[in-house]
Design an enzyme around this catalytic site. Structure first.
Site, PDB file in Angstrom:
ATOM      1  N   ASN A   1       1.853  14.477   5.048  1.00 23.82           N
ATOM      2  CA  ASN A   1       0.926  14.601   6.174  1.00 23.82           C
ATOM      3  C   ASN A   1       1.586  14.082   7.442  1.00 23.82           C
ATOM      4  O   ASN A   1       2.644  13.462   7.389  1.00 23.82           O
ATOM      5  CB  ASN A   1      -0.344  13.777   5.905  1.00 23.82           C
ATOM      6  CG  ASN A   1      -1.319  14.493   4.979  1.00 23.82           C
ATOM      7  OD1 ASN A   1      -1.256  15.709   4.802  1.00 23.82           O
ATOM      8  ND2 ASN A   1      -2.222  13.733   4.394  1.00 23.82           N
TER       9      ASN A   1
ATOM     10  N   HIS B   1      -6.992  21.693   3.209  1.00 23.06           N
ATOM     11  CA  HIS B   1      -5.815  22.267   3.896  1.00 23.06           C
ATOM     12  C   HIS B   1      -5.876  23.795   3.924  1.00 23.06           C
ATOM     13  O   HIS B   1      -4.852  24.467   3.816  1.00 23.06           O
ATOM     14  CB  HIS B   1      -4.516  21.822   3.227  1.00 23.06           C
ATOM     15  CG  HIS B   1      -4.238  20.353   3.318  1.00 23.06           C
ATOM     16  ND1 HIS B   1      -3.471  19.792   4.307  1.00 23.06           N
ATOM     17  CD2 HIS B   1      -4.645  19.322   2.541  1.00 23.06           C
ATOM     18  CE1 HIS B   1      -3.400  18.477   4.121  1.00 23.06           C
ATOM     19  NE2 HIS B   1      -4.111  18.167   3.063  1.00 23.06           N
TER      20      HIS B   1
HETATM   21 FE1  HDD Z   1      -3.399  16.988  -1.242  1.00 24.01          FE
HETATM   22  C1  HDD Z   1      -3.320  20.326  -0.674  1.00 24.01           C
HETATM   23  C2  HDD Z   1      -1.201  16.493   1.380  1.00 24.01           C
HETATM   24  C3  HDD Z   1      -3.703  13.589  -1.615  1.00 24.01           C
HETATM   25  C4  HDD Z   1      -5.263  17.477  -3.986  1.00 24.01           C
HETATM   26  N1  HDD Z   1      -2.456  18.166   0.095  1.00 24.01           N
HETATM   27  C5  HDD Z   1      -2.542  19.530   0.154  1.00 24.01           C
HETATM   28  C6  HDD Z   1      -1.712  20.026   1.204  1.00 24.01           C
HETATM   29  C7  HDD Z   1      -1.124  18.947   1.790  1.00 24.01           C
HETATM   30  C8  HDD Z   1      -1.586  17.776   1.081  1.00 24.01           C
HETATM   31  C9  HDD Z   1      -0.159  18.950   2.949  1.00 24.01           C
HETATM   32  C10 HDD Z   1      -1.548  21.475   1.602  1.00 24.01           C
HETATM   33  C11 HDD Z   1      -0.381  22.108   0.914  1.00 24.01           C
HETATM   34  C12 HDD Z   1      -0.221  23.516   1.381  1.00 24.01           C
HETATM   35  O1  HDD Z   1       0.078  23.715   2.563  1.00 24.01           O
HETATM   36  O2  HDD Z   1      -0.413  24.406   0.562  1.00 24.01           O
HETATM   37  N2  HDD Z   1      -2.673  15.365  -0.258  1.00 24.01           N
HETATM   38  C13 HDD Z   1      -1.708  15.371   0.718  1.00 24.01           C
HETATM   39  C14 HDD Z   1      -1.259  14.017   0.964  1.00 24.01           C
HETATM   40  C15 HDD Z   1      -1.974  13.204   0.135  1.00 24.01           C
HETATM   41  C16 HDD Z   1      -2.851  14.056  -0.649  1.00 24.01           C
HETATM   42  C17 HDD Z   1      -0.181  13.629   1.951  1.00 24.01           C
HETATM   43  C18 HDD Z   1      -1.902  11.716  -0.038  1.00 24.01           C
HETATM   44  C19 HDD Z   1      -0.874  11.007   0.205  1.00 24.01           C
HETATM   45  N3  HDD Z   1      -4.335  15.753  -2.528  1.00 24.01           N
HETATM   46  C20 HDD Z   1      -4.338  14.381  -2.533  1.00 24.01           C
HETATM   47  C21 HDD Z   1      -5.068  13.890  -3.670  1.00 24.01           C
HETATM   48  C22 HDD Z   1      -5.493  14.997  -4.361  1.00 24.01           C
HETATM   49  C23 HDD Z   1      -5.026  16.154  -3.633  1.00 24.01           C
HETATM   50  C24 HDD Z   1      -5.274  12.434  -4.004  1.00 24.01           C
HETATM   51  C25 HDD Z   1      -6.289  15.104  -5.626  1.00 24.01           C
HETATM   52  C26 HDD Z   1      -6.464  14.172  -6.491  1.00 24.01           C
HETATM   53  N4  HDD Z   1      -4.211  18.612  -2.141  1.00 24.01           N
HETATM   54  C27 HDD Z   1      -4.899  18.574  -3.294  1.00 24.01           C
HETATM   55  C28 HDD Z   1      -5.247  19.942  -3.834  1.00 24.01           C
HETATM   56  C29 HDD Z   1      -4.617  20.866  -2.755  1.00 24.01           C
HETATM   57  C30 HDD Z   1      -4.019  19.888  -1.768  1.00 24.01           C
HETATM   58  C31 HDD Z   1      -6.676  20.134  -4.142  1.00 24.01           C
HETATM   59  C32 HDD Z   1      -5.500  21.927  -2.130  1.00 24.01           C
HETATM   60  C33 HDD Z   1      -4.725  23.206  -2.185  1.00 24.01           C
HETATM   61  C34 HDD Z   1      -3.553  22.904  -2.935  1.00 24.01           C
HETATM   62  O3  HDD Z   1      -3.559  21.594  -3.324  1.00 24.01           O
HETATM   63  O4  HDD Z   1      -2.678  23.675  -3.240  1.00 24.01           O
HETATM   64  O5  HDD Z   1      -4.650  20.131  -5.064  1.00 24.01           O
END
Ligand code: HDD
Length: 695
Positions: free
Chosen positions: A162, A89
């Protein structure tokens, strides 16, 4: 000399006050705003500087002196300007807004912001793509993030969702694998922001739980026309908890006021070159021009006792609850009405975390959600440089923060206390927990759930059906949507090098639907699978994008004007369209004015793919302009409304369109403006047969 202290004023919005600027969060942010106007140049230490254009040197042509602290500070600060981008993202854009609940939900939740309809809760939303890097194009085939921070009086609540209601994996331990597969391949970092490559499709064929998600990804949902025109989903089943401690399962949905509308694939490819910031610009410009993005928050509520009523597991994030089974209940509205002042300070530094919940909202045992609750805070400690990133203005809650957490990089609070532990007697027992003070009102209490079992590393059999809902999605699509899905599979698999991967994907598709598998198989030149699963025949009409709300408001119309355009005929039509909120850009062969209209775009610098519709108001002279002819043909190919005023017949003839669906001509007479506006509002005219029409 008196200290210069510029007043903090809020930016004006078309000359008037900025909507939504008078809430707790905006007032808090105001304290950090630094204005440039009328200020004097200084170092970071506040020392005023005589000259920032020349470094300190020995003589005019001599070596630069190390003692030049201003030079060193300036270079050093520049060297460290970048922070790591989000690991997923990375590409996003955000806006401030406000949320208000329609009526109290106290029956289900004790979250104050969902119980008091008089409360206006500030929000910040960040929309994003998933796979692309920070500078990648907006319009790619991808999921869009829809992350909302509610600055409630009880603390920050983050709904990190999402624009698709299902996820490719069921357990967070697979997230690294999935992301590594979709990101550019490790040996050459190709391709950027694309799923059309071997490692992604290898992951898909190895991991059938991806199939429902893949159907969404191949659909037009992956190509939103606008962040203002896409749904948002919390994805997981969460839990509401009321004041009595009773739980209710809840799925969250954001429903856009303007309906859910998408681009077409061929258009997406061309938008990338014409305007890589297409979605970002759209959101920014809409808000700047006083057109807030509006979303209704809806919930699906499932009583605790109905947990096992479904033919899928509520804890499985690869499943939806069909709206026909549990209807959506609209509970409130969010209005995004204010652009950030500074992209880095706000949109880049905002940190969302699924674990940020407030009293009345709790988790379930969804293994994907449990993993997320760990991952977000963890990643931000690296991305934002330590544990005090919560103190960055955009991340601060409006609720007071008091605890015994201390120190760390960039601590900006000066804790005036002799104690940093609990319980204590020296500071009068403060800060006091609910238990220690005996005041439990408004404290977060985890939902009490009885859990017992053996330690195992095994997927629940209730997560085992990977195809039924993929089939449900396919069955629910209109003919044109199915066409787009088949074409998407062909494009994607067409970029896969390894033949066996393509063939195995088709074997997976055979479990979704035999016709789908056969159509894709034909395209990639392989025989359709002999073993196909029977289609259960069920559908969920709510999944289709057919029949979305229609409006001409904020739709962009290119008006092709020539020097010999009949201004008297065009003027009332333009006025009528603008009165309905359409944004009409005059495009002409040259800048300046054409037929007395100020020209917004020179035709070769515009492109039909940046518009929702085209209005031909030009005369004979436009026929000689290849860009103008291309404009019309491309708009037709992409299903867009075309209006043709008197005198434009030669241009229409030159375009040689193969049909007239959604083409409104001057023969409509006085009703022209109305008919054309209605044709634009439809969004796209899918009844055109454009397969054999080159744009
Ligand atoms: Fe995630 C970012 C949505 C599963 C780990 N995720 C991130 C963002 C969104 C989502 C919208 C951007 C937030 C922003 O604008 O700063 N992610 C989802 C949705 C998921 C999902 C809807 C499942 C239903 N995500 C998911 C899993 C993991 C992560 C299973 C890890 C085990 N997501 C992350 C992260 C991020 C992230 C690595 C990257 C940057 C951040 O968090 O701040 O932690």
């Amino acid at each position: 000399m008196a200290r210069y202290d510029p007043p903090v004023t809020r930016p004006s919005h078309r000359g008037g006050p900025v909507p939504g600027d008078d809430n707790d969060k905006q007032r808090q942010l105001d304290r950090y705003v630094v204005k440039q106007d009328g200020t004097r140049y200084s170092t970071d230490q506040g020392v005023r500087i005589d000259d920032t254009d020349n470094s300190l040197s020995v003589g005019e042509r001599g070596p630069t002196l190390l003692e030049d602290f201003h030079f060193r500070e300036k270079v050093t600060r520049f060297d460290h300007e970048r922070i790591p981008e989000r690991v997923v993202h990375a590409r996003g854009s955000g806006a401030h807004g406000e949320f208000q609940v329609y009526e109290s939900l106290a029956e289900f939740t004790c979250a104050e912001f969902l119980c008091d309809p008089s409360l206006v809760t500030p929000t910040f939303v960040r929309f994003s793509t998933v796979a692309g890097e920070r500078g990648s194009a907006d319009t790619v085939r991808d999921v869009r993030g829809f992350a909302t921070k509610f600055y409630t009086r009880q603390g920050n609540y983050d709904l990190v969702g999402n624009n698709m209601p299902v996820f490719p994996i069921q357990d967070g331990i697979k997230f690294l694998d999935f992301v590594h597969a979709v990101k550019p391949e490790p040996h050459n970092q190709i391709p950027q922001a694309q799923s059309a490559h071997d490692t992604f499709w290898d992951f898909v064929q190895m991991q059938p739980e991806t199939m429902h998600f893949v159907m969404w990804l191949m659909s037009d949902r992956a190509l939103p026309r606008s962040y203002r025109m896409m749904q948002g989903f919390g994805v997981h089943t969460f839990r509401f908890v009321n004041a009595q401690g009773k739980g209710t399962f809840v799925k969250f949905h954001w429903r856009p006021k303007l309906g859910t509308h998408s681009l077409v694939w061929d258009e997406v490819l061309r938008v990338q070159g014409n305007d890589p910031d297409f979605n970002r610009r759209d959101l920014w410009e809409a808000i700047e021009s006083g057109n807030p993005a509006e979303f209704e928050l809806c919930v699906q509520l499932v009583p605790q006792e109905d947990e096992h009523r479904f033919d899928f597991d509520l804890l499985d994030a690869t499943k939806i609850i069909p709206e026909e089974e549990v209807p959506l209940r609209a509970i409130g509205k969010m209005t995004l009405n204010r652009n950030p002042r500074n992209f880095f300070a706000e949109t880049e530094q905002i940190a969302f975390c699924t674990a940020n919940v407030v009293p009345g909202i709790d988790f379930t045992n969804d293994p994907l959600l449990q993993a997320r609750n760990f991952s977000y805070l963890d990643t931000q400690i690296t991305r934002l440089g330590g544990p005090n990133h919560q103190r960055i203005p955009i991340n601060q809650p409006v609720a007071p923060v008091h605890n015994d957490q201390r120190d760390g990089f960039h601590q900006d609070m000066i804790h005036d206390s002799r104690t940093a532990y609990s319980k204590n007697s020296i500071s009068g027992g403060c800060p006091a927990t609910g238990v220690n003070s005996g005041q439990m009102a408004g404290v977060f209490r985890h939902y009490q759930e009885h859990v017992s079992g053996e330690k195992i590393r095994r997927r629940s059999p209730s997560f085992g059906d990977h195809y039924s809902q993929a089939t449900l999605f396919w069955n629910s699509m209109a003919g044109w949507e199915k066409e787009h899905i088949v074409n998407a599979f062909l494009f994607e698999l067409g970029h896969v090098e390894r033949r066996y991967i393509k063939e195995r994907v088709i074997e997976r598709l055979a479990n979704v639907d035999a016709e789908l598998a056969a159509r894709v198989a034909e395209g990639i030149g392989t025989s359709p699978p002999t073993q196909t699963a029977a289609n259960h025949g069920r559908s969920s009409p709510a999944l289709s994008q057919e029949g979305q709300p229609q409006s001409v408001a904020t739709r962009k119309i290119a008006v092709l004007v020539g020097d010999r355009t009949d201004a008297a005929a065009l003027r009332p039509v333009l006025q009528a369209l603008r009165d309905e909120g359409a944004i009409c850009d005059v495009a002409a062969p040259h800048e300046g004015t054409a037929a007395s209209f100020p020209v917004d775009k020179q035709i070769s610098a515009a492109s039909s793919v940046l518009y929702d519709a085209v209005l031909l108001a030009g005369g004979q002279e436009l026929t000689a302009d290849g860009y103008a002819v291309q404009f019309v043909r491309e708009a037709f190919k992409h299903g867009k409304a075309i209006g043709s005023l008197p005198g434009s017949e030669p241009l229409l003839d030159a375009a040689n369109l193969p049909g007239d669906q959604g083409v409104v001509t001057a023969s409509a007479g006085d009703a022209f403006a109305r008919e054309f506006a209605d044709a634009v509002a439809v969004h796209r005219h899918w009844d055109r047969d454009v397969a054999s029409f080159p744009a």
